[in-house]
Enzyme design. Structure first.
Site, PDB file in Angstrom:
ATOM      1  N   GLY A  22       0.823  -1.204   0.000  1.00 15.36           N
ATOM      2  CA  GLY A  22       0.000   0.000   0.000  1.00 15.36           C
ATOM      3  C   GLY A  22       0.860   1.258   0.000  1.00 15.36           C
ATOM      4  N   LYS A 193      16.112 -15.632  -4.535  1.00 16.62           N
ATOM      5  CA  LYS A 193      15.361 -16.784  -5.057  1.00 16.62           C
ATOM      6  C   LYS A 193      13.847 -16.687  -4.800  1.00 16.62           C
ATOM      7  CE  LYS A 193      17.389 -19.389  -7.166  1.00 16.62           C
ATOM      8  NZ  LYS A 193      18.413 -20.228  -6.753  1.00 16.62           N
ATOM      9  N   THR A 195      11.966 -14.208  -4.741  1.00 17.07           N
ATOM     10  CA  THR A 195      11.415 -13.262  -5.710  1.00 17.07           C
ATOM     11  C   THR A 195      11.354 -13.905  -7.100  1.00 17.07           C
ATOM     12  OG1 THR A 195      12.217 -11.395  -4.441  1.00 17.07           O
ATOM     13  CG2 THR A 195      11.743 -10.979  -6.745  1.00 17.07           C
ATOM     14  N   CYS A 394     -15.426  10.643  18.776  1.00 12.95           N
ATOM     15  CA  CYS A 394     -16.607   9.803  18.584  1.00 12.95           C
ATOM     16  C   CYS A 394     -17.052   9.144  19.897  1.00 12.95           C
ATOM     17  CB  CYS A 394     -16.352   8.783  17.479  1.00 12.95           C
ATOM     18  SG  CYS A 394     -17.910   8.222  16.759  1.00 12.95           S
ATOM     19  N   GLY A 396     -15.300   8.614  22.253  1.00  9.97           N
ATOM     20  CA  GLY A 396     -14.611   9.452  23.243  1.00  9.97           C
ATOM     21  C   GLY A 396     -15.460  10.651  23.644  1.00  9.97           C
ATOM     22  N   ARG A 478     -23.860   5.289  15.546  1.00 14.68           N
ATOM     23  CA  ARG A 478     -25.291   5.001  15.606  1.00 14.68           C
ATOM     24  C   ARG A 478     -25.979   5.793  16.712  1.00 14.68           C
ATOM     25  NH1 ARG A 478     -26.163   0.597  12.480  1.00 14.68           N
ATOM     26  NH2 ARG A 478     -24.472  -0.913  12.487  1.00 14.68           N
ATOM     27  N   HIS A 523     -15.006  12.097  13.200  1.00 14.34           N
ATOM     28  CA  HIS A 523     -13.624  11.601  13.220  1.00 14.34           C
ATOM     29  C   HIS A 523     -12.699  12.564  12.474  1.00 14.34           C
ATOM     30  CE1 HIS A 523     -14.399   7.578  14.867  1.00 14.34           C
ATOM     31  NE2 HIS A 523     -15.570   7.680  14.265  1.00 14.34           N
ATOM     32  N   GLU A 525      -9.649  12.736  12.563  1.00 16.48           N
ATOM     33  CA  GLU A 525      -8.432  12.032  12.121  1.00 16.48           C
ATOM     34  C   GLU A 525      -8.539  11.511  10.688  1.00 16.48           C
ATOM     35  OE1 GLU A 525     -10.630  10.932  14.313  1.00 16.48           O
ATOM     36  OE2 GLU A 525     -10.864   8.749  14.313  1.00 16.48           O
TER      37      GLU A 525
HETATM   38  N1  GLN Z   1     -20.167   3.234  19.406  1.00 19.28           N
HETATM   39  C1  GLN Z   1     -20.484   4.602  19.166  1.00 19.28           C
HETATM   40  C2  GLN Z   1     -21.625   4.750  18.177  1.00 19.28           C
HETATM   41  O1  GLN Z   1     -21.879   3.860  17.393  1.00 19.28           O
HETATM   42  C3  GLN Z   1     -19.265   5.369  18.708  1.00 19.28           C
HETATM   43  C4  GLN Z   1     -18.760   4.912  17.382  1.00 19.28           C
HETATM   44  C5  GLN Z   1     -17.343   5.329  17.104  1.00 19.28           C
HETATM   45  O2  GLN Z   1     -16.578   5.640  18.018  1.00 19.28           O
HETATM   46  N2  GLN Z   1     -16.950   5.312  15.861  1.00 19.28           N
HETATM   47  O3  GLN Z   1     -22.280   5.747  18.153  1.00 19.28           O
END
Ligand code: GLN
Length: 546
Positions: A22, A193, A195, A394, A396, A478, A523, A525
């Site tokens: 990658g 070899k 390779t 998220c 977190g 979710r 997210h 990140e």
């Molecule tokens: N489990 C949580 C949710 O579904 C947070 C998801 C996550 O951290 N990507 O809402």
């Protein structure tokens, strides 16, 4: 009109997996961008899962989310970071997704009633998607990485697609084999070899490599290049040395030194390319910024997807790691990332929470389910009470809301629907559209996924960071902050500093009287790039390093 036909570069792996196909493929894309070529990438994963969203992150690593909501393999993050562009659904495929397309087409009489065969119909569908990815971006170059290793049963249909595409466009398809040259410790010599065997295996599929990238612990010498050149019927200059490097971002520079850019342009007969010193300098500046500094910021990441047998893997958090690095370099500091398994910071382990004291910042990344969440909540409480810079991502953010409800607002039973759907105080609740999906067992690709706009409240830390009220970030969840409890948290001092445009979903929360306490439902990140670090990570680390 295009000045020359679109070119396709297939990257396949020989000898063994895990040698950086990658990264090699992204780096080839990068050095071709230096020549002002428009590059896109397609990643092919041979597994049957339709996407990477349903796989356990401890085993498979992070699921990377695209703007359009597709849940992909973490390698797609590499492509976005190297190529500095956002990719789409058509840039990713698996055995499952291709078969699904073929079967859906058959069910809707798309094959006009004829017999649908594995060959050629499946490879045709692969080719169609590769071409679509190229067309959508009017790409000059489409990098196509075939996952797995030559000789495996499961990627054979994709190699077949490569062969057929080459038959369609003999001048426009190139095969690069990323191989491995071991140096057995007892022998002390680099061996070619394996390779050679890999090339032989590849030939059985009807194609042979045009270029061999020899991954190895050390530089490949002339003698080895000669051997491979003779054994594999390739000119010596098509045997490229790709030794281990400290940072994956050094790889494009190495490829340039080996002349790989010119070689590809020549082999694919791409006319009239212009080298862009500006683009290559930009990359070099980033690479230089990653070299050691005299200041270091120490960050603790409190997660849970680390332990596989005797090994600690951090692949589940790869985008978080990279986002932290880019922002540290931007701030001119080194970063020391330390891993804490949240399961060890709860129950009996809760008394050890002060291990977090020595860190300049604490990150609680995303996650699912009930294991380890009390440890994360303990870490968040510690960061809040001790004034340690905190960034929640998220889950977190959801856990930070629960922590605040429990320990500041006095709602002892505060929890999430995900943990206890029947609880009284569901500070985090299920999004209305999600309830039925779960009842029907509809888990795959059904979360709130991809980029959504949000509105940032003026006068907040979030607004200071973004410098604008309108943002767009990538999501995968979710559950949401329950609006009823959002008010209670705000009455007790927490600030909801960004929401969905309709004001319903909380997107960022923060604490005003804290050096840095901010958490996002999205997210960030997933959008951090080497050439474009994410401002939230940059500000978090700026405060942390002070
Ligand atoms: N489990 C949580 C949710 O579904 C947070 C998801 C996550 O951290 N990507 O809402």
């Amino acid at each position: 009109m295009r000045k020359f036909p679109r070119k396709y570069i297939f990257v396949v792996g020989g000898v063994m997996s895990g040698v950086g196909k990658g990264v090699a493929s992204s780096s080839i894309g990068k050095i071709l961008q230096f020549h002002n070529l428009n590059v896109t990438a397609v990643k092919i994963d041979p597994y049957v899962n339709v996407d990477a969203g349903t796989m356990n992150p401890t085993e498979h690593g992070e699921a990377f989310i695209l703007d359009d909501g597709h849940e992909c393999d973490q390698d797609m993050g590499n492509y976005e970071r190297f190529l500095n562009k956002s990719l789409r659904r058509s840039n990713y495929m698996t055995t499952g997704s291709i078969y699904l397309k073929v079967i859906q087409k058959e069910r809707s009489l798309g094959y006009g009633g004829r017999c649908v065969d594995v060959v050629p119909d499946v490879p045709f569908a692969v080719i169609e998607q590769i071409k679509e990815a190229g067309r959508r971006e009017n790409a000059d170059i489409v990098m196509v990485e075939i996952g797995g290793t030559l000789g495996e049963y499961q990627n054979i249909l994709f190699l077949e697609a490569g062969r057929m595409l080459r038959d369609q466009h003999p001048e426009d398809v190139l095969f690069v084999m990323v191989s491995y040259l071991p140096i057995p410790s007892k022998i002390g010599e680099m061996k070619t070899k394996p390779t050679q065997y890999a090339v032989r295996t590849m030939r059985q599929t009807g194609v042979s490599p045009d270029i061999i990238l020899g991954r190895s612990p050390r530089e490949m010498d002339d003698k080895r290049k000669e051997k491979l050149s003779v054994a594999c019927s390739l000119p010596k200059k098509a045997i490229i040395s790709a030794p281990d490097v400290k940072s994956i971002y050094d790889v494009p520079g190495n490829f340039m030194t080996e002349g790989l850019d010119r070689l590809i342009i020549e082999k694919l007969k791409i006319p009239g390319t212009r080298f862009s010193a500006k683009k290559s300098d930009q990359w070099d500046t980033f690479v230089r910024s990653s070299k050691p500094h005299n200041k270091e910021v120490r960050v603790a990441v409190v997660g849970k997807y680390f332990d596989t047998g005797d090994f600690v893997l951090t692949d589940a958090y790869i985008s978080v790691i990279e986002a932290l690095k880019f922002s540290a370099y931007k701030n001119g500091v080194d970063i020391d990332i330390n891993w804490f398994n949240s399961k060890k910071l709860e129950g009996k382990g809760a008394k050890d929470i002060a291990v977090l004291k020595e860190f300049d910042g604490i990150v609680v990344p995303g996650g699912f389910g009930s294991s380890g969440i009390e440890g994360k909540i303990n870490a968040i409480r510690y960061a809040r009470e001790q004034g340690i810079p905190f960034l929640g991502l998220c889950y977190g953010m959801q856990l930070a809301s629960i922590e605040y409800a429990r320990n500041v607002c006095g709602i002892a039973g505060a929890t999430s629907y995900e943990l206890d759907p029947d609880a009284k105080d569901k500070v985090i609740t299920i999004m209305p559209a999600q309830e039925k999906l779960l009842r029907d067992g509809n888990y795959g690709g059904s979360m709130r996924l991809g980029a959504y706009p949000a509105v940032v409240r003026e006068g907040t830390l979030a607004h200071k960071i973004y410098g604008t009220t309108e943002i767009s970030e990538r999501h995968r969840h979710r559950y949401e902050l329950n609006p009823e409890y959002g008010n209670v948290l705000e009455e007790n001092g927490l600030v909801i500093s960004a929401t969905s445009p309709d004001g319903v979903l909380a997107e960022i929360i923060e604490l005003p009287d804290h050096p840095f306490f901010l958490a996002t439902q999205f997210h960030p990140e997933m959008k951090a790039r080497p050439l474009d670090p994410h401002p939230i990570f940059t500000e978090f680390l700026r405060v942390a390093s002070e």
